[in-house]
Write an enzyme that holds these catalytic residues in place. Structure first.
Site, mmCIF file in Angstrom:
data_model
loop_
_atom_site.group_PDB
_atom_site.id
_atom_site.type_symbol
_atom_site.label_atom_id
_atom_site.label_comp_id
_atom_site.label_asym_id
_atom_site.label_seq_id
_atom_site.Cartn_x
_atom_site.Cartn_y
_atom_site.Cartn_z
ATOM 1 C CG HIS A 220 33.794 -20.635 -20.604
ATOM 2 N ND1 HIS A 220 33.228 -20.502 -19.361
ATOM 3 C CD2 HIS A 220 33.019 -21.539 -21.253
ATOM 4 C CE1 HIS A 220 32.153 -21.262 -19.267
ATOM 5 N NE2 HIS A 220 32.013 -21.914 -20.397
ATOM 6 C CE LYS B 218 38.424 -15.435 -18.253
ATOM 7 N NZ LYS B 218 37.885 -16.763 -18.508
#
Length: 192
Positions: A62, A72
């Site tokens: 993703h 992230k």
């Protein structure tokens, strides 16, 4: 903290530096100043936790399309995972290349993933927890995914049989560079 470059520009393995004594140790796991001094974002907007009951669970692949700037910081807080990223930044010198690393609770190692990189992981133990910190709020309309075994990426996973995953992740169509770049451009212009 120590920041180790990966073969993909802008992605880093982040190691703690434990200060030990007779009680155990203390270590910093996040510091805005240390991140910015290494050219990384110094602000995290969201944090999420993924619990995975069984070994062989695969989540991914993703990313958030532009204009999202979702980077992230991923850390395994219980158990062990094989974490994989794929560079989908058009114009990047490492475009379509991938990198994988084992993240385990016992090592406290983390992986910083820049925006526009596919991300996924596979659990190597039962009862595995993964903690994410993100630099931008999740935007469902900007979500993009690719199949874990898409031949365009040539990913090698530690566990290839009896993999547990969401139907959505298992059934993404084959990756199409032109379609992806068109969708990313449309999303960045607000036409997603």
């Amino acid at each position: 903290m120590r920041f180790e470059k990966t073969p993909l520009a802008g992605a880093f393995v982040v190691e703690i530096e434990p200060h030990r004594d007779h009680r155990g140790y203390f270590a910093r796991a996040w510091c805005a100043d240390e991140f910015t001094s290494n050219g990384l974002p110094g602000k995290m907007t969201q944090a999420s936790l993924s619990h995975n009951d069984k070994r062989g669970t695969l989540r991914g692949m993703h990313l958030q399309l532009p204009p999202s700037q979702e980077g992230k910081l991923v850390r395994c807080t219980r158990g062990c995972i094989y974490d994989v990223i794929v560079d989908l930044r058009p114009g990047s010198e490492t475009y379509l290349r991938h990198f994988g690393v084992e993240l385990a609770a016992r090592s406290h190692r983390a992986l910083y993933i820049p925006p526009a990189m596919l991300h996924g992981f596979q659990t190597l133990e039962d009862d595995t927890d993964v903690f994410y910190q993100m630099t931008d709020a999740h935007a469902p309309k900007l979500a993009f995914g690719a199949r874990w075994d898409d031949p365009a990426f040539g990913l090698k996973w530690p566990i290839e049989k009896a993999v547990i995953m969401a139907e959505r992740d298992a059934t993404y169509p084959d990756f199409d560079v032109d379609a992806y770049e068109g969708r990313a451009l449309a999303a960045s212009e607000g036409n997603s």
